[in-house]
Design a protein around this motif. Structure first.
Motif, PDB file in Angstrom:
ATOM      1  N   ARG A 139      29.566   5.687 -41.012  1.00 58.83           N
ATOM      2  CA  ARG A 139      30.416   5.650 -42.206  1.00 58.83           C
ATOM      3  C   ARG A 139      31.882   5.468 -41.827  1.00 58.83           C
ATOM      4  O   ARG A 139      32.586   4.648 -42.406  1.00 58.83           O
ATOM      5  CB  ARG A 139      30.224   6.932 -43.019  1.00 58.83           C
ATOM      6  CG  ARG A 139      30.995   6.971 -44.307  1.00 58.83           C
ATOM      7  CD  ARG A 139      30.633   8.239 -45.088  1.00 58.83           C
ATOM      8  NE  ARG A 139      31.259   8.248 -46.371  1.00 58.83           N
ATOM      9  CZ  ARG A 139      32.462   8.740 -46.611  1.00 58.83           C
ATOM     10  NH1 ARG A 139      33.152   9.280 -45.630  1.00 58.83           N
ATOM     11  NH2 ARG A 139      32.979   8.702 -47.819  1.00 58.83           N
ATOM     12  N   VAL A 185      36.065   5.989 -51.820  1.00 59.57           N
ATOM     13  CA  VAL A 185      34.921   6.263 -50.940  1.00 59.57           C
ATOM     14  C   VAL A 185      35.323   7.200 -49.807  1.00 59.57           C
ATOM     15  O   VAL A 185      34.565   8.087 -49.425  1.00 59.57           O
ATOM     16  CB  VAL A 185      34.336   4.943 -50.390  1.00 59.57           C
ATOM     17  CG1 VAL A 185      33.317   5.201 -49.300  1.00 59.57           C
ATOM     18  CG2 VAL A 185      33.709   4.147 -51.512  1.00 59.57           C
ATOM     19  N   GLY A 187      32.914  11.539 -52.159  1.00 64.72           N
ATOM     20  CA  GLY A 187      31.592  10.934 -52.035  1.00 64.72           C
ATOM     21  C   GLY A 187      30.670  11.257 -53.187  1.00 64.72           C
ATOM     22  O   GLY A 187      29.460  11.152 -53.042  1.00 64.72           O
ATOM     23  N   ILE A 195      31.057   6.819 -56.085  1.00 63.64           N
ATOM     24  CA  ILE A 195      30.358   5.775 -55.342  1.00 63.64           C
ATOM     25  C   ILE A 195      29.991   4.629 -56.284  1.00 63.64           C
ATOM     26  O   ILE A 195      30.136   3.451 -55.935  1.00 63.64           O
ATOM     27  CB  ILE A 195      29.102   6.343 -54.641  1.00 63.64           C
ATOM     28  CG1 ILE A 195      29.496   7.355 -53.568  1.00 63.64           C
ATOM     29  CG2 ILE A 195      28.240   5.240 -54.067  1.00 63.64           C
ATOM     30  CD1 ILE A 195      30.356   6.805 -52.451  1.00 63.64           C
ATOM     31  N   ALA A 225      33.135   2.644 -57.012  1.00 64.59           N
ATOM     32  CA  ALA A 225      33.508   1.860 -55.829  1.00 64.59           C
ATOM     33  C   ALA A 225      32.592   0.648 -55.666  1.00 64.59           C
ATOM     34  O   ALA A 225      33.050  -0.446 -55.311  1.00 64.59           O
ATOM     35  CB  ALA A 225      33.461   2.732 -54.577  1.00 64.59           C
ATOM     36  N   ARG A 226      31.322   0.826 -55.943  1.00 64.04           N
ATOM     37  CA  ARG A 226      30.387  -0.299 -55.836  1.00 64.04           C
ATOM     38  C   ARG A 226      30.713  -1.383 -56.859  1.00 64.04           C
ATOM     39  O   ARG A 226      30.661  -2.576 -56.555  1.00 64.04           O
ATOM     40  CB  ARG A 226      28.953   0.192 -56.005  1.00 64.04           C
ATOM     41  CG  ARG A 226      28.444   0.937 -54.802  1.00 64.04           C
ATOM     42  CD  ARG A 226      27.046   1.470 -55.012  1.00 64.04           C
ATOM     43  NE  ARG A 226      26.584   2.170 -53.818  1.00 64.04           N
ATOM     44  CZ  ARG A 226      25.557   2.990 -53.797  1.00 64.04           C
ATOM     45  NH1 ARG A 226      24.864   3.215 -54.896  1.00 64.04           N
ATOM     46  NH2 ARG A 226      25.211   3.585 -52.682  1.00 64.04           N
ATOM     47  N   THR A 244      29.273   0.917 -46.600  1.00 64.45           N
ATOM     48  CA  THR A 244      29.830   2.258 -46.409  1.00 64.45           C
ATOM     49  C   THR A 244      29.279   3.215 -47.450  1.00 64.45           C
ATOM     50  O   THR A 244      28.963   4.364 -47.133  1.00 64.45           O
ATOM     51  CB  THR A 244      31.366   2.225 -46.493  1.00 64.45           C
ATOM     52  OG1 THR A 244      31.857   1.298 -45.530  1.00 64.45           O
ATOM     53  CG2 THR A 244      31.964   3.588 -46.225  1.00 64.45           C
ATOM     54  N   THR A 245      29.148   2.749 -48.686  1.00 69.20           N
ATOM     55  CA  THR A 245      28.619   3.641 -49.730  1.00 69.20           C
ATOM     56  C   THR A 245      27.168   3.996 -49.456  1.00 69.20           C
ATOM     57  O   THR A 245      26.729   5.092 -49.786  1.00 69.20           O
ATOM     58  CB  THR A 245      28.749   3.010 -51.137  1.00 69.20           C
ATOM     59  OG1 THR A 245      27.934   1.836 -51.227  1.00 69.20           O
ATOM     60  CG2 THR A 245      30.183   2.693 -51.471  1.00 69.20           C
TER      61      THR A 245
END
Length: 176
Positions: free
Chosen positions: A22, A68, A72, A77, A80-81, A150-151
């Motif tokens: 990560r 991110v 978390g 998430i 962020a996606r 990363t997510t």
């Protein structure tokens, strides 16, 4: 007699886990963002409203990266996606615009009309005509994909690592 230096076999193996992956992905995303910022600045890519699109995409990537890195939670998430997917769309639009601009510039070549349409588009894609770099917007896509990865690494970390730490921090007491 062996050629192995003493002490090598005695070193403990390095542990790589979801947290290490990560952090590495976060670092690669940040490096990609900084590289795209530098490239856009060097090219003075801000002279028309269309040229501001990658700057907005980079701002979205920075926001998503900070979200991110600092939080978390599932909601963060998801946000962020969605931001990363938006940047992927902006990147695809950038590639399309760069190829189109190059194709238009090909009309200034006297031999352009004699080429087949497939050849014309190939020349535009490979920057044989025009000055717009067709793959430069791909830097945005690469950073967005790294952030999406990363997510996924963050999600794995939450599910597998944190519950183990909770068990260690609260030792079981015997009743009796």
């Amino acid at each position: 007699m062996t050629s192995t230096p003493t002490g090598i076999a005695e070193r403990p193996a390095r542990r790589t886990g979801p947290l290490t992956v990560r952090l590495g992905l976060l670092a690669l995303t940040a490096i990609g963002i900084m590289g795209a910022v530098a490239e856009l600045a060097f090219e003075r890519h801000w002279q028309t409203p269309t040229q501001l699109i990658p700057w907005a995409a980079l701002a979205l990537l920075v926001i998503a990266l900070v979200l991110v890195a600092l939080d978390g939670s599932p909601r963060t998430i998801t946000v962020a996606r969605w931001l990363a997917v938006t940047v992927l769309a902006a990147s695809a639009y950038g590639v399309f615009m760069h190829v189109t601009v190059n194709h238009t510039a090909g009309a200034f070549d006297p031999s352009w009309e004699g080429l087949s349409p497939l050849t014309q588009w190939w020349y535009a894609l490979t920057k044989s005509v025009g000055t717009a770099p067709p793959l430069a917007p791909g830097m945005l896509a690469q950073s967005a994909l790294l952030l999406l990865l990363t997510t996924l690494a963050g999600k794995q970390r939450r599910e597998q690592v944190i519950p183990l730490r909770r068990r260690r921090s609260a030792p079981l007491r015997r009743r009796g």
